[in-house]
Design a protein around this motif. Structure first.
Motif, PDB file in Angstrom:
ATOM      1  N   GLU A  29       0.803  -1.221   0.000  1.00  0.00           N
ATOM      2  CA  GLU A  29       0.000   0.000   0.000  1.00  0.00           C
ATOM      3  C   GLU A  29       0.839   1.277   0.000  1.00  0.00           C
ATOM      4  N   ALA A  30       2.157   1.145   0.126  1.00  0.00           N
ATOM      5  CA  ALA A  30       3.032   2.317   0.208  1.00  0.00           C
ATOM      6  C   ALA A  30       2.961   3.164  -1.055  1.00  0.00           C
ATOM      7  N   LYS A  31       2.988   4.482  -0.878  1.00  0.00           N
ATOM      8  CA  LYS A  31       2.901   5.421  -2.008  1.00  0.00           C
ATOM      9  C   LYS A  31       4.260   6.017  -2.385  1.00  0.00           C
ATOM     10  N   ASN A  32       5.265   5.787  -1.554  1.00  0.00           N
ATOM     11  CA  ASN A  32       6.581   6.397  -1.784  1.00  0.00           C
ATOM     12  C   ASN A  32       7.521   5.456  -2.528  1.00  0.00           C
ATOM     13  N   ILE A  33       6.964   4.735  -3.528  1.00  0.00           N
ATOM     14  CA  ILE A  33       7.717   3.731  -4.271  1.00  0.00           C
ATOM     15  C   ILE A  33       7.834   4.126  -5.739  1.00  0.00           C
ATOM     16  N   TYR A  34       9.001   3.868  -6.312  1.00  0.00           N
ATOM     17  CA  TYR A  34       9.216   4.063  -7.750  1.00  0.00           C
ATOM     18  C   TYR A  34       9.468   2.698  -8.379  1.00  0.00           C
ATOM     19  N   LEU A  35       8.694   2.355  -9.411  1.00  0.00           N
ATOM     20  CA  LEU A  35       8.881   1.099 -10.131  1.00  0.00           C
ATOM     21  C   LEU A  35       9.685   1.348 -11.406  1.00  0.00           C
ATOM     22  N   SER A  36      10.772   0.621 -11.562  1.00  0.00           N
ATOM     23  CA  SER A  36      11.610   0.776 -12.752  1.00  0.00           C
ATOM     24  C   SER A  36      11.327  -0.341 -13.748  1.00  0.00           C
ATOM     25  N   ARG A  37      11.860  -0.210 -14.968  1.00  0.00           N
ATOM     26  CA  ARG A  37      11.623  -1.197 -16.021  1.00  0.00           C
ATOM     27  C   ARG A  37      12.516  -2.426 -15.883  1.00  0.00           C
ATOM     28  N   LYS A  38      13.704  -2.251 -15.300  1.00  0.00           N
ATOM     29  CA  LYS A  38      14.586  -3.387 -15.076  1.00  0.00           C
ATOM     30  C   LYS A  38      15.453  -3.111 -13.861  1.00  0.00           C
ATOM     31  N   SER A  39      16.205  -4.102 -13.443  1.00  0.00           N
ATOM     32  CA  SER A  39      16.823  -4.047 -12.120  1.00  0.00           C
ATOM     33  C   SER A  39      17.794  -2.886 -11.912  1.00  0.00           C
ATOM     34  N   ILE A  40      18.451  -2.414 -12.974  1.00  0.00           N
ATOM     35  CA  ILE A  40      19.455  -1.363 -12.762  1.00  0.00           C
ATOM     36  C   ILE A  40      18.964   0.041 -13.120  1.00  0.00           C
ATOM     37  N   ASP A  41      17.719   0.168 -13.598  1.00  0.00           N
ATOM     38  CA  ASP A  41      17.237   1.475 -14.065  1.00  0.00           C
ATOM     39  C   ASP A  41      17.156   2.532 -12.966  1.00  0.00           C
ATOM     40  N   SER A  42      16.852   2.119 -11.748  1.00  0.00           N
ATOM     41  CA  SER A  42      16.652   3.086 -10.675  1.00  0.00           C
ATOM     42  C   SER A  42      17.962   3.559 -10.047  1.00  0.00           C
ATOM     43  N   LEU A  43      19.098   2.960 -10.450  1.00  0.00           N
ATOM     44  CA  LEU A  43      20.374   3.335  -9.840  1.00  0.00           C
ATOM     45  C   LEU A  43      20.747   4.784 -10.124  1.00  0.00           C
ATOM     46  N   SER A  44      20.458   5.260 -11.329  1.00  0.00           N
ATOM     47  CA  SER A  44      20.787   6.652 -11.644  1.00  0.00           C
ATOM     48  C   SER A  44      19.995   7.612 -10.762  1.00  0.00           C
ATOM     49  N   LEU A  45      18.742   7.257 -10.467  1.00  0.00           N
ATOM     50  CA  LEU A  45      17.919   8.094  -9.586  1.00  0.00           C
ATOM     51  C   LEU A  45      18.442   8.055  -8.159  1.00  0.00           C
ATOM     52  N   LEU A  46      18.971   6.919  -7.763  1.00  0.00           N
ATOM     53  CA  LEU A  46      19.580   6.807  -6.436  1.00  0.00           C
ATOM     54  C   LEU A  46      20.829   7.676  -6.347  1.00  0.00           C
ATOM     55  N   GLU A  47      21.640   7.622  -7.377  1.00  0.00           N
ATOM     56  CA  GLU A  47      22.919   8.329  -7.350  1.00  0.00           C
ATOM     57  C   GLU A  47      22.764   9.842  -7.403  1.00  0.00           C
ATOM     58  N   VAL A  48      21.660  10.345  -7.982  1.00  0.00           N
ATOM     59  CA  VAL A  48      21.444  11.795  -8.014  1.00  0.00           C
ATOM     60  C   VAL A  48      20.536  12.259  -6.886  1.00  0.00           C
ATOM     61  N   GLY A  49      20.113  11.341  -6.021  1.00  0.00           N
ATOM     62  CA  GLY A  49      19.340  11.722  -4.851  1.00  0.00           C
ATOM     63  C   GLY A  49      17.839  11.758  -5.026  1.00  0.00           C
TER      64      GLY A  49
END
Length: 304
Positions: free
Chosen positions: A167-187
């Motif tokens: 039920e959490a709303k603070n989640i980002y779903l990416s297309r594949k396992s490494i896609d969200s890393l760039s968002l992590l690295e830029v904060g």
């Protein structure tokens, strides 16, 4: 004329034998596969084309789009029997495992206090904390993140934890396992669920979970198998993480594929281990009678 025909036949034979090797593969294998492909090209002079995507998309490229690949690699061995056997291939080779971790940076909120016992309190207790994982409809890491929360609910005895996660709303779903890393690295994200190998090669900080919940250990397979998720009216059960490689029947360059597979099962496994994968003594699933003798011999000598 005879000489010209011989030359033409030689050229055609060379193009067949030394044509490019096209590989569709699970994106979490990107760092080691790039290194493996480079070393293979240097040794054999053949071009290796790498095309990453989520594992389910790897299969769909062949089954739904009719594309041809010479080698395919999954991050979930169970997809073999669900999506490609026996129409697209007769066998697969299981060669490695991994574990799920929670990756973060020094700038992530609560990075100084998060650990394997309180991670769910931090991720689900503050709406300003943003975290991500891959879409479970296409990526094994996505549905494995669901399994991890189900296992964590039992392991830490926190009733309702899995429902709270869903039920959490603070989640980002990416297309594949490494896609969200760039968002992590830029904060843009504070935390992402990732494979340990990916977090390691990207020099990220990460929370390691107990084997009881990180899906890495065959010792806890019975417990993993009690987790379940329904996606598009299909039930997926939990299991130990296992990577596989196979050669599609539609491969245009089977000789090149077999040559690359031999290199992968020798020099390649050493690179995988260096990058944080957990090596498994390679074994065959499917119809062993259909496996070429060359490949059986490779498996016997794998890792040497």
């Amino acid at each position: 004329m005879r000489r010209i025909l011989i030359i033409i036949m030689f050229v055609l034979f060379s193009l067949y034998v030394f044509s490019d090797i096209l590989i569709f593969y699970a994106s979490s294998l990107t760092p080691p596969l790039k290194e493996i492909a480079k070393k293979y090209e240097e040794k054999y002079g053949e071009k290796v084309l790498l095309e990453p995507s989520a594992s389910i998309v790897v299969a769909r490229k062949i089954t739904e789009l009719g594309r041809r690949a010479d080698i395919a690699l999954f991050a979930d061995k169970n997809l073999f029997f669900k999506m490609v056997y026996p129409e697209l291939t007769d066998w697969q080779i299981v060669f490695a495992s991994n574990s799920i971790v929670l990756a973060y940076t020094k700038n992530s909120r609560y990075s100084e206090k998060i650990n394997s016992s309180n991670f769910f309190e931090i991720l689900l207790g503050d709406k300003d904390v943003r975290f991500g994982y891959p879409d479970p409809r296409i990526a094994p890491l996505g549905y494995r993140t669901h399994f991890l929360f189900q296992l964590a609910e039992r392991y830490y005895n926190v009733p309702g934890l899995y429902e709270k996660f869903k039920e959490a709303k603070n989640i980002y779903l990416s297309r594949k396992s490494i896609d969200s890393l760039s968002l992590l690295e830029v904060g843009e994200l504070d935390y992402v669920f990732e494979y340990r190998s990916v977090a390691k090669v990207h020099n990220l900080k990460y929370v390691e979970f107990p084997e009881e919940i990180n899906l890495s250990s065959p010792e806890f397979e019975d417990s993993y198998e009690k987790t379940v998720i329904s996606i598009n009216n299909k039930v997926i059960m939990g299991s130990t993480i296992a990577y596989t490689v196979w050669i599609p029947k539609s491969s245009k360059n089977k000789e090149g594929a077999i040559r690359f597979l031999g290199f992968f099962l020798s020099e390649g496994l050493k690179i995988l281990e260096k990058d944080g994968f957990i090596l498994i003594k390679p074994y065959i699933e499917g119809n062993e009678e259909k496996v070429p003798e060359k490949i059986k011999a490779m498996i016997e000598n794998a890792g040497s």
